[in-house]
Design an enzyme around this catalytic site. Structure first.
Site, PDB file in Angstrom:
ATOM      1  N   THR A 208     -50.549  70.518  12.088  1.00  0.00           N
ATOM      2  CA  THR A 208     -50.093  71.057  13.079  1.00  0.00           C
ATOM      3  C   THR A 208     -49.066  70.239  14.057  1.00  0.00           C
ATOM      4  OG1 THR A 208     -51.984  72.352  13.676  1.00  0.00           O
ATOM      5  CG2 THR A 208     -50.581  71.976  15.484  1.00  0.00           C
ATOM      6  N   VAL A 237     -58.476  82.383  14.472  1.00  0.00           N
ATOM      7  CA  VAL A 237     -57.387  81.521  15.602  1.00  0.00           C
ATOM      8  C   VAL A 237     -57.963  80.150  15.777  1.00  0.00           C
ATOM      9  CG1 VAL A 237     -56.333  81.523  17.806  1.00  0.00           C
ATOM     10  CG2 VAL A 237     -56.652  83.531  16.653  1.00  0.00           C
ATOM     11  N   GLY A 238     -57.010  79.055  15.524  1.00  0.00           N
ATOM     12  CA  GLY A 238     -57.630  77.766  16.063  1.00  0.00           C
ATOM     13  C   GLY A 238     -57.363  77.356  17.123  1.00  0.00           C
ATOM     14  N   THR A 259     -54.124  67.539  16.894  1.00  0.00           N
ATOM     15  CA  THR A 259     -53.961  67.966  15.376  1.00  0.00           C
ATOM     16  C   THR A 259     -55.327  67.769  14.978  1.00  0.00           C
ATOM     17  OG1 THR A 259     -52.596  67.983  13.555  1.00  0.00           O
ATOM     18  CG2 THR A 259     -52.895  65.940  14.876  1.00  0.00           C
ATOM     19  N   ASN A 261     -59.074  69.189  12.770  1.00  0.00           N
ATOM     20  CA  ASN A 261     -59.768  70.447  12.672  1.00  0.00           C
ATOM     21  C   ASN A 261     -60.029  71.202  13.972  1.00  0.00           C
ATOM     22  OD1 ASN A 261     -61.909  72.326  12.107  1.00  0.00           O
ATOM     23  ND2 ASN A 261     -62.954  70.675  10.616  1.00  0.00           N
ATOM     24  N   GLY A 262     -59.393  72.132  13.814  1.00  0.00           N
ATOM     25  CA  GLY A 262     -59.311  72.831  15.204  1.00  0.00           C
ATOM     26  C   GLY A 262     -60.401  73.727  15.396  1.00  0.00           C
TER      27      GLY A 262
END
Length: 346
Positions: A208, A237-238, A259, A261-262
């Protein structure tokens, strides 16, 4: 050891040097963004240099990555979901007014960061998602077009050929580690059929862009843009469009962007946490580290990183050491330099 006078002078020199070094680190205007997305940093910096606002710089920097398809994890043509479709998440935050605009699961619209800004500036809402977000974007004048490319279609085909591995399912039948869906829930989670997700985050599927900008007036803005986790369950959605999770800004304290592992990181609001540390006087590097360590207590193998900048322009970053991530690269532009910088993970 030299004479007493020499020691005193040397001490004074060291104090002055340390002060000057700190001052050099604390400079505005400032642009800092995640990963080695140099083009995004240059675009944001040139926007500030030409008189643009911090919000303009954030939008332009993230937009550059969306067009360039940075690492295939930002913009169109990357990270297809289980149906083969590419969808986008983005957010932008104004640290002067605390206004936020975000979009999640955005379909058929390439300019996710600009749509996020439209949500902030043309509605009283903070976050729009899914098909309705796309309709909003079209009503705002954004072009509707296919986000899939030959590359994304190829990624999806190879995933199907590999029995849908990796995926994000758990506690379902048939076994998601060996078989594609559709799946049904397992009621007895303690049974032998219990399975966990085969999905593992890594540096290749979570790049990201998070970008912080401070303009010459001290106004702070932050934004994010991503096409999310590859092979995600449709509708996911992260953390990127969630204020406090993917990013957060307050011109009275600073800003941060995350940024990684959301799905894990969003549970801890690391960007908000880091900004609050800086508000209490914690330096940006330590603030980033403390936010990461808080998550590591529960997820010691977390794949994630965060960038931080306080209101004076001092900055820092931290990352969680995990397979494939020993160091984290980020870009910095201020009046003295424009460079790729690296931090060792903790």
């Amino acid at each position: 050891m030299g004479p007493p006078g020499y020691t005193v002078v040397l001490g004074l020199v060291l104090v002055v040097w340390a002060h000057e070094a700190a001052a050099a680190a604390a400079q505005v205007p400032l642009v800092i963004n995640t990963w080695q997305f140099a083009g995004a940093a240059r675009r944001a910096w040139s926007t500030l240099a030409s008189g643009g606002s911090a919000l303009d710089a954030v939008e332009q920097g993230c937009s550059w990555c969306e067009v360039a398809q940075c690492d295939g994890t930002v913009g169109y043509g990357g990270s297809p979901d289980e149906h083969g479709e590419t969808t986008l998440d983005a957010m932008i935050m104004n640290g002067d007014t605390m206004e936020v605009g975000g979009v999640g699961d955005l379909r058929r619209i390439k300019s996710a960061i600009s749509v996020a800004r439209a949500v902030m500036e043309h509605s009283t809402h903070t976050l729009l998602v899914g098909e309705s977000a796309s309709i909003f974007a079209q009503n705002m004048g954004f072009l509707s077009e296919d986000l899939m490319t030959n590359r994304s279609l190829s990624l999806h085909w190879k995933w199907l050929q590999n029995k849908c591995q990796p995926n994000s399912w758990k506690n379902v039948s048939p076994n998601p580690e060996t078989t594609c869906g559709p799946y049904k829930p397992i009621k007895e989670l303690g049974s032998k059929q219990h399975r966990v997700s085969a999905y593992r985050a890594n540096v290749h599927n979570h790049d990201t862009i998070g970008l912080i900008a401070i303009d010459k007036f001290g106004s702070i803005a932050v934004g994010t843009s991503t096409n999310g986790q590859i092979h995600k369950i449709p509708g996911r959605v992260g953390d990127s469009p969630i204020a406090g999770a993917g990013a957060y800004a307050d011109s009275t304290a600073g800003a941060a962007a995350a940024t990684g592992n959301g799905d894990i990181m969003m549970r801890f609001l690391p960007s908000y946490q880091a900004v609050e540390y800086m508000r209490m006087g914690v330096d940006p590097i330590t603030a980033c580290q403390k936010a990461i360590r808080r998550i590591q207590k529960y997820h010691p193998n977390l794949f994630g990183a965060i960038i931080c900048a306080n209101k004076t322009g001092s900055y820092g970053a931290a990352c969680s050491k995990s397979p494939g991530l020993d160091q984290f690269h980020f870009m910095v532009y201020n009046p003295e330099m424009g460079s790729d910088q690296t931090v060792d993970c903790i």
